[in-house]
Design a protein around this motif. Sequence first.
Motif, PDB file in Angstrom:
ATOM      1  N   ASN A  49      39.810  56.868  49.028  1.00 44.22           N
ATOM      2  CA  ASN A  49      38.335  57.142  48.908  1.00 44.22           C
ATOM      3  C   ASN A  49      37.765  56.429  48.344  1.00 44.22           C
ATOM      4  O   ASN A  49      36.122  55.518  48.599  1.00 44.22           O
ATOM      5  CB  ASN A  49      38.104  58.418  46.910  1.00 44.22           C
ATOM      6  N   ILE A  50      38.134  55.615  47.295  1.00 43.27           N
ATOM      7  CA  ILE A  50      38.019  53.700  46.729  1.00 43.27           C
ATOM      8  C   ILE A  50      36.982  52.648  47.850  1.00 43.27           C
ATOM      9  O   ILE A  50      35.552  52.414  47.961  1.00 43.27           O
ATOM     10  CB  ILE A  50      38.297  53.541  46.081  1.00 43.27           C
ATOM     11  N   MET A  51      37.503  52.733  49.020  1.00 35.62           N
ATOM     12  CA  MET A  51      37.510  52.100  49.843  1.00 35.62           C
ATOM     13  C   MET A  51      36.144  52.773  51.161  1.00 35.62           C
ATOM     14  O   MET A  51      35.772  51.710  51.421  1.00 35.62           O
ATOM     15  CB  MET A  51      38.496  51.893  51.346  1.00 35.62           C
ATOM     16  N   LEU A  52      36.588  54.409  50.942  1.00 32.57           N
ATOM     17  CA  LEU A  52      35.402  54.735  51.906  1.00 32.57           C
ATOM     18  C   LEU A  52      34.220  54.094  50.321  1.00 32.57           C
ATOM     19  O   LEU A  52      33.068  54.055  51.188  1.00 32.57           O
ATOM     20  CB  LEU A  52      35.034  56.780  51.397  1.00 32.57           C
ATOM     21  N   ARG A  53      34.422  54.743  49.083  1.00 26.85           N
ATOM     22  CA  ARG A  53      32.890  54.659  48.236  1.00 26.85           C
ATOM     23  C   ARG A  53      32.428  52.355  48.817  1.00 26.85           C
ATOM     24  O   ARG A  53      31.231  52.338  48.949  1.00 26.85           O
ATOM     25  CB  ARG A  53      33.193  54.383  46.893  1.00 26.85           C
ATOM     26  N   SER A  54      33.465  51.860  48.599  1.00 22.88           N
ATOM     27  CA  SER A  54      32.926  50.048  48.970  1.00 22.88           C
ATOM     28  C   SER A  54      32.178  50.380  50.695  1.00 22.88           C
ATOM     29  O   SER A  54      31.541  49.657  50.712  1.00 22.88           O
ATOM     30  CB  SER A  54      34.563  49.403  49.167  1.00 22.88           C
ATOM     31  N   ALA A  55      32.099  51.491  51.703  1.00 19.56           N
ATOM     32  CA  ALA A  55      32.218  51.321  52.650  1.00 19.56           C
ATOM     33  C   ALA A  55      31.147  51.574  52.647  1.00 19.56           C
ATOM     34  O   ALA A  55      29.841  51.218  53.285  1.00 19.56           O
ATOM     35  CB  ALA A  55      33.018  51.684  53.623  1.00 19.56           C
ATOM     36  N   VAL A  56      30.856  52.945  52.247  1.00 20.76           N
ATOM     37  CA  VAL A  56      29.235  53.344  51.864  1.00 20.76           C
ATOM     38  C   VAL A  56      28.175  52.765  51.089  1.00 20.76           C
ATOM     39  O   VAL A  56      26.765  52.781  51.514  1.00 20.76           O
ATOM     40  CB  VAL A  56      29.674  54.955  50.758  1.00 20.76           C
ATOM     41  N   ILE A  57      28.234  51.583  49.845  1.00 20.38           N
ATOM     42  CA  ILE A  57      27.740  50.672  49.322  1.00 20.38           C
ATOM     43  C   ILE A  57      27.077  50.209  49.866  1.00 20.38           C
ATOM     44  O   ILE A  57      26.123  49.573  50.277  1.00 20.38           O
ATOM     45  CB  ILE A  57      28.073  50.483  47.885  1.00 20.38           C
ATOM     46  N   ILE A 100      35.671  57.686  42.132  1.00 22.64           N
ATOM     47  CA  ILE A 100      35.434  56.511  41.571  1.00 22.64           C
ATOM     48  C   ILE A 100      36.756  56.400  40.475  1.00 22.64           C
ATOM     49  O   ILE A 100      37.258  56.435  40.221  1.00 22.64           O
ATOM     50  CB  ILE A 100      34.469  57.333  39.628  1.00 22.64           C
ATOM     51  N   ALA A 101      36.441  55.107  40.701  1.00 27.46           N
ATOM     52  CA  ALA A 101      38.156  54.185  40.790  1.00 27.46           C
ATOM     53  C   ALA A 101      38.496  54.661  39.017  1.00 27.46           C
ATOM     54  O   ALA A 101      39.892  54.800  38.499  1.00 27.46           O
ATOM     55  CB  ALA A 101      37.433  52.570  40.694  1.00 27.46           C
ATOM     56  N   PHE A 102      37.458  54.192  38.133  1.00 31.28           N
ATOM     57  CA  PHE A 102      38.374  54.335  36.729  1.00 31.28           C
ATOM     58  C   PHE A 102      36.683  54.890  35.885  1.00 31.28           C
ATOM     59  O   PHE A 102      36.411  54.553  35.037  1.00 31.28           O
ATOM     60  CB  PHE A 102      37.966  53.343  35.399  1.00 31.28           C
ATOM     61  N   PRO A 103      36.514  56.488  35.985  1.00 30.37           N
ATOM     62  CA  PRO A 103      35.987  57.726  35.794  1.00 30.37           C
ATOM     63  C   PRO A 103      36.920  57.928  34.009  1.00 30.37           C
ATOM     64  O   PRO A 103      37.483  57.523  33.575  1.00 30.37           O
ATOM     65  CB  PRO A 103      36.263  58.988  36.354  1.00 30.37           C
ATOM     66  N   LEU A 104      36.092  58.313  33.211  1.00 31.40           N
ATOM     67  CA  LEU A 104      35.656  58.854  31.947  1.00 31.40           C
ATOM     68  C   LEU A 104      36.658  59.906  32.153  1.00 31.40           C
ATOM     69  O   LEU A 104      36.039  61.273  33.375  1.00 31.40           O
ATOM     70  CB  LEU A 104      34.822  59.018  30.778  1.00 31.40           C
ATOM     71  N   ASN A 105      37.128  60.724  31.595  1.00 36.66           N
ATOM     72  CA  ASN A 105      37.414  61.800  31.603  1.00 36.66           C
ATOM     73  C   ASN A 105      36.479  63.114  30.993  1.00 36.66           C
ATOM     74  O   ASN A 105      35.478  62.740  30.565  1.00 36.66           O
ATOM     75  CB  ASN A 105      39.116  62.452  30.869  1.00 36.66           C
ATOM     76  N   GLY A 106      36.659  64.245  31.022  1.00 37.29           N
ATOM     77  CA  GLY A 106      35.919  65.653  30.909  1.00 37.29           C
ATOM     78  C   GLY A 106      35.261  65.417  29.016  1.00 37.29           C
ATOM     79  O   GLY A 106      33.822  66.207  28.953  1.00 37.29           O
ATOM     80  N   ASN A 107      35.974  64.806  28.108  1.00 37.55           N
ATOM     81  CA  ASN A 107      35.801  64.738  27.011  1.00 37.55           C
ATOM     82  C   ASN A 107      34.921  62.720  26.907  1.00 37.55           C
ATOM     83  O   ASN A 107      35.109  62.485  25.764  1.00 37.55           O
ATOM     84  CB  ASN A 107      37.356  64.564  25.573  1.00 37.55           C
ATOM     85  N   ALA A 108      34.410  62.877  28.176  1.00 31.26           N
ATOM     86  CA  ALA A 108      33.616  61.453  28.073  1.00 31.26           C
ATOM     87  C   ALA A 108      35.512  60.154  27.102  1.00 31.26           C
ATOM     88  O   ALA A 108      35.066  59.343  26.365  1.00 31.26           O
ATOM     89  CB  ALA A 108      32.634  61.662  27.055  1.00 31.26           C
TER      90      ALA A 108
END
Length: 587
Positions: free
Chosen positions: A141-149, A550-558
């Motif tokens: 998923n993260i490599m897909l994100r890199s390629a998409v950008i 997203i590589a390093f997202p916040l959780n549902g409580n930010a």
Amino acid sequence: MHRYRSHNCGELRAADVDTDVRLSGWLHNRRDLGGILFIDLRDHYGLVQLVARPGTQAAEALDKLTKETVVRVDGKVVSRGADNVNPELPTGEIEIEATEVEVLGAAQQIPFTINADDGVNEERRLEYRFLDLRRERMHRNIMLRSAVIASIRHKMTTLGFNEMATPILSATSPEGARDFVVPSRLHPGKFYALPQAPQQFKQLLMISGFDRYFQIAPCFRDEDARADRSPGEFYQLDIEMSFVEQEDVFQPVEKLMTELFEEFGDGRHVTSPFPRIPFREAMLKYGSDKPDLRAQLELVDITDVFADSAFKAFAGKHVRALPVPAVQDQPRKFFDQLGEYAIQHGAKGLAWVRVGADGALTGPIAKFLTEENVKVLTERLGLEEGHAVFFGAGDFDEVSKIMGAVRVEAAKRAGHFEENVFRFCWIVDFPMYERDEETGKIDFSHNPFSMPQGGMKDLEEKDPLDILGWQYDIVCNGVELSSGAIRNHEPDIMIKAFEIAGYDRETVEEKFAGMLRAFRFGAPPHGGIAPGVDRIVMLLADEPNIRETIAFPLNGNAQDLMMGAPTELEEVRLKELHLNVRKPQVK
């Protein structure tokens, strides 16, 4: 030979047999078959199998190591033989006869399995996100994100757009969500705001004479998490163009999205051109301003049919019908489960009828329908044998929400739902204003910087709730990718538009001083849009939750469970920033 590797773990093939190699990577898995160790070694590029035979230094070393230890391995490439080939691996025709092993990074006992999905909860995964990202799906998923950008940047440049950066520290702006604020050390009692979007700055770039701008822009909003919205920060493809009307914005964006989803959609069909659907039509037909067009069913407004009806459940209410063809073979369970689904979405129940061979209607509410009701419904809904009709009644917004959800679910259950496609559309003609249900106040319904379709004339003469804006959304498979607009570039029209929403001239002049000053020095007509990068990748990766892309997202409580953010500040730092912290009282 290189200190750490002569090859990566994903590149060796049958042609490399008898080659001496050095590999480095993570100990992915280990199997002991009669004293012979079979090790899967993993790096960024792929997986390769090692063989360590009893009595060798390699076997003694590998036998003691925990999974996810980082090692350097020397050995020789050998053929697996026809009977042992693993067709699921690009390296499946060979293996490495390991002769020497060096530990580069020892690993403690890992808290969850890397080489399989062991059902660990999201909070645990986010706490150890650096481990979670080692999983094949997450890495992909993260490599897909890199390629998409990277592809977006190339395509935007090809389309004649120029990448430019806008500030991160700026002033607060009424974008519709709460700002993240940053206290100023040099200016006591004053704060910067992190941008909810680069809205004003990209408009100022157009006023400055640049024609086509884009940016992969970080945006910050202090709002709650949802499956398709990450709290805290997100990224969008920010676009602005000068001397354009609505269709001029649509053309390059539609080309970009079509090419992007064809390139990374894994063979899924992209429907083009994208239909333009007015907001009010979308709400009536689909019950949503972000319709999932894969569902090949439409709602029909039949309020007038029951305006004077004696059937109290429908009389005097907004009524929407959902005709569903070819359900003659569906059991009663099909209807009951849809009813339960409607209740989960806020309905008190779900009325329905079924059309029989003679055109007669049967079902729980059939006895309440008059002959005239049946005649009108049959004609307006195009009812035939085998159809079912589901009904929702209540106020407009309530019915739209419930029946919009039922429309998609019914399509899936009855076989009227397209799989493996990307169905895009533009939602256009949004109302400029809406009324707050609690306060009764008129407020902006979409983007406050949009140009009203009738200009100053409509602002002065029309009921605010009847004024349409040059505003639009791009939607794919029921997910809103972006909102955009043709901008309000005339100071008098902008001030009037904000006055209707309750902002006096002095407030507008103060809050948007920079932009208004720029407008008064010659502003071109301009417009733009900002598709969400995170949501694009979510759709392409076929992930239901945006945090999975997203590589390093916040959780549902930010919260950042890995780094421990947000954190408290030491007293010396608070003093330096001229701040006192007032915590809520614990009851």
